[in-house]
Design an enzyme around this catalytic site. Structure first.
Site, mmCIF file in Angstrom:
data_model
loop_
_atom_site.group_PDB
_atom_site.id
_atom_site.type_symbol
_atom_site.label_atom_id
_atom_site.label_comp_id
_atom_site.label_asym_id
_atom_site.label_seq_id
_atom_site.Cartn_x
_atom_site.Cartn_y
_atom_site.Cartn_z
ATOM 1 N N ASP A 266 5.770 4.575 5.353
ATOM 2 C CA ASP A 266 6.538 3.580 6.062
ATOM 3 C C ASP A 266 6.356 2.256 5.228
ATOM 4 O O ASP A 266 7.106 1.389 5.771
ATOM 5 C CB ASP A 266 5.999 3.408 7.296
ATOM 6 C CG ASP A 266 4.672 2.876 7.469
ATOM 7 O OD1 ASP A 266 3.901 3.308 6.881
ATOM 8 O OD2 ASP A 266 4.420 1.889 8.119
ATOM 9 N N HIS A 267 5.798 2.295 3.879
ATOM 10 C CA HIS A 267 5.970 0.980 3.282
ATOM 11 C C HIS A 267 6.518 1.266 1.611
ATOM 12 O O HIS A 267 7.052 0.351 0.987
ATOM 13 C CB HIS A 267 4.465 0.534 3.007
ATOM 14 C CG HIS A 267 4.095 -0.046 4.294
ATOM 15 N ND1 HIS A 267 4.123 -1.447 4.626
ATOM 16 C CD2 HIS A 267 3.577 0.628 5.330
ATOM 17 C CE1 HIS A 267 3.582 -1.346 6.155
ATOM 18 N NE2 HIS A 267 3.425 0.008 6.297
ATOM 19 N N HIS B 248 -7.402 -1.012 5.576
ATOM 20 C CA HIS B 248 -6.665 -0.159 6.006
ATOM 21 C C HIS B 248 -6.304 1.158 4.995
ATOM 22 O O HIS B 248 -6.274 2.314 5.520
ATOM 23 C CB HIS B 248 -5.156 -1.012 6.256
ATOM 24 C CG HIS B 248 -3.942 -0.290 6.845
ATOM 25 N ND1 HIS B 248 -3.888 0.456 7.949
ATOM 26 C CD2 HIS B 248 -2.831 0.236 5.996
ATOM 27 C CE1 HIS B 248 -2.718 1.062 8.149
ATOM 28 N NE2 HIS B 248 -2.272 0.975 7.186
ATOM 29 N N ASP C 295 -0.240 -4.106 6.142
ATOM 30 C CA ASP C 295 -0.882 -3.522 7.388
ATOM 31 C C ASP C 295 -2.399 -3.885 7.664
ATOM 32 O O ASP C 295 -3.017 -3.292 8.004
ATOM 33 C CB ASP C 295 -0.782 -2.007 7.477
ATOM 34 C CG ASP C 295 0.546 -1.364 7.700
ATOM 35 O OD1 ASP C 295 1.628 -2.298 8.197
ATOM 36 O OD2 ASP C 295 0.855 -0.169 7.777
ATOM 37 N N HIS D 270 4.677 -4.845 10.121
ATOM 38 C CA HIS D 270 5.026 -4.185 11.597
ATOM 39 C C HIS D 270 5.142 -5.468 12.619
ATOM 40 O O HIS D 270 4.618 -6.394 12.561
ATOM 41 C CB HIS D 270 4.114 -3.234 12.142
ATOM 42 C CG HIS D 270 4.033 -2.021 11.573
ATOM 43 N ND1 HIS D 270 5.025 -0.865 11.534
ATOM 44 C CD2 HIS D 270 3.190 -1.672 10.182
ATOM 45 C CE1 HIS D 270 4.341 0.081 10.736
ATOM 46 N NE2 HIS D 270 3.567 -0.389 10.045
ATOM 47 N N HIS E 297 1.172 3.941 2.055
ATOM 48 C CA HIS E 297 1.628 4.586 2.924
ATOM 49 C C HIS E 297 3.029 4.842 3.204
ATOM 50 O O HIS E 297 3.852 3.796 2.629
ATOM 51 C CB HIS E 297 1.368 4.179 4.384
ATOM 52 C CG HIS E 297 0.053 4.413 4.692
ATOM 53 N ND1 HIS E 297 -0.776 3.476 5.627
ATOM 54 C CD2 HIS E 297 -0.892 5.334 4.433
ATOM 55 C CE1 HIS E 297 -1.981 4.045 5.764
ATOM 56 N NE2 HIS E 297 -2.304 5.146 4.985
ATOM 57 N N HIS F 156 0.812 -1.281 0.040
ATOM 58 C CA HIS F 156 0.144 0.085 -0.025
ATOM 59 C C HIS F 156 0.996 1.169 0.003
ATOM 60 O O HIS F 156 2.123 1.048 0.125
ATOM 61 C CB HIS F 156 -1.109 0.011 1.190
ATOM 62 C CG HIS F 156 -0.273 0.129 2.675
ATOM 63 N ND1 HIS F 156 0.333 -1.027 2.969
ATOM 64 C CD2 HIS F 156 -0.631 0.974 3.492
ATOM 65 C CE1 HIS F 156 0.582 -0.768 4.256
ATOM 66 N NE2 HIS F 156 0.148 0.381 4.667
HETATM 67 FE FE FE Z 1 2.593 0.660 8.206
HETATM 68 ZN ZN ZN Z 2 0.073 1.510 6.731
#
Ligand code: FE
Ligand code: ZN
Length: 239
Positions: A58-59, A112, A131, A169, A56, A54
């Protein structure tokens, strides 16, 4: 096919999927480029593909730098083509993505985010769930509905029970505390929590987890209907 777990940022996991016969590799969700580059260079890996679950930060945070350095192709959900940086190859629900010895089925699993996908390497029985599904937990619902998330988890539940789950995570300990409160008589969960604590104490990842364990211990997968699931998700948001 070998999986290398790479810790990124605070508590993110990126994964290298390495074809040992060629040293070609895919990286799943590179949060940042540095730890990936370190491993790739130390092990003479050819980083051919970047797979994003996805959009985001942090990905996808490492997409740009990794692509620039290794000329890798970025693979992501077609609906997220405008928000996954450097995307090259668009995939859709139920597609099979195939390159060399890599072969994964795509599942669109919104909740998400609206464009969240999972990569299921079905020959190896490994799924990368980003996530959406965590060990003993599930992602927060940011863009989708409770029903979408519930149905997305249901899809994952139908995979072979011995499927290995690689999530985005290291939230397992916190998730296990929540499960323990709402499922206090689950003996298998109790045993699993002991194992989890041992791993955390030894600074080892608690991933991958096995689908069968999740079905028996993850309170969100155990939720029998949408109403129960929604209530649990709300409680977890304030946990
Ligand atoms: Fe994340
Ligand atoms: Zn995420």
């Amino acid at each position: 096919m070998q999986i290398q777990i790479i810790k990124c940022l605070q508590d993110n996991y990126s994964y290298l999927i390495i074809d040992e016969s060629t040293l070609n590799a895919c990286v799943v969700d590179p949060s940042e480029s540095k730890p990936i580059i370190d491993f790739v260079e130390n092990n003479n890996i050819n980083l051919k593909y970047i797979l994003n679950t996805h959009h985001h930060f942090d990905h996808v945070g490492g997409n740009k730098e990794l692509k620039k350095r290794y000329n890798s192709n970025v693979i992501g959900f077609k609906g997220d083509k405008d928000r996954i940086p450097e995307i090259d190859i668009l995939v859709d629900d139920q597609n099979i993505w195939r390159e060399g010895n890599f072969e994964a089925k795509i599942y669109h699993i919104p909740g998400h985010t609206s464009g969240h996908i999972a990569f299921h390497f079905f020959k190896e029985k490994k799924i990368f769930t980003g996530d959406t599904l965590f060990a003993l937990g599930c992602g927060r619902i940011f863009e989708g509905t409770y029903e979408q998330m519930f149905n997305s988890l249901k899809k994952i539940k139908t995979l072979p029970k011995d499927t290995e789950i690689y999530c985005g995570h290291e939230y397992t300990l916190q998730n296990s505390n929540f499960c323990a409160i709402y499922d206090p008589n689950n003996l298998q969960l109790k045993t699993k929590i002991i194992e989890i604590k041992k791993k955390i104490d030894s600074k080892l990842p608690t991933v991958p987890t096995i689908l069968d364990d999740e079905i028996r211990c993850n309170i969100f997968l155990k939720a029998k209907d949408l109403q129960t699931f929604s209530k649990l998700r709300d409680l977890k948001d304030n946990f």
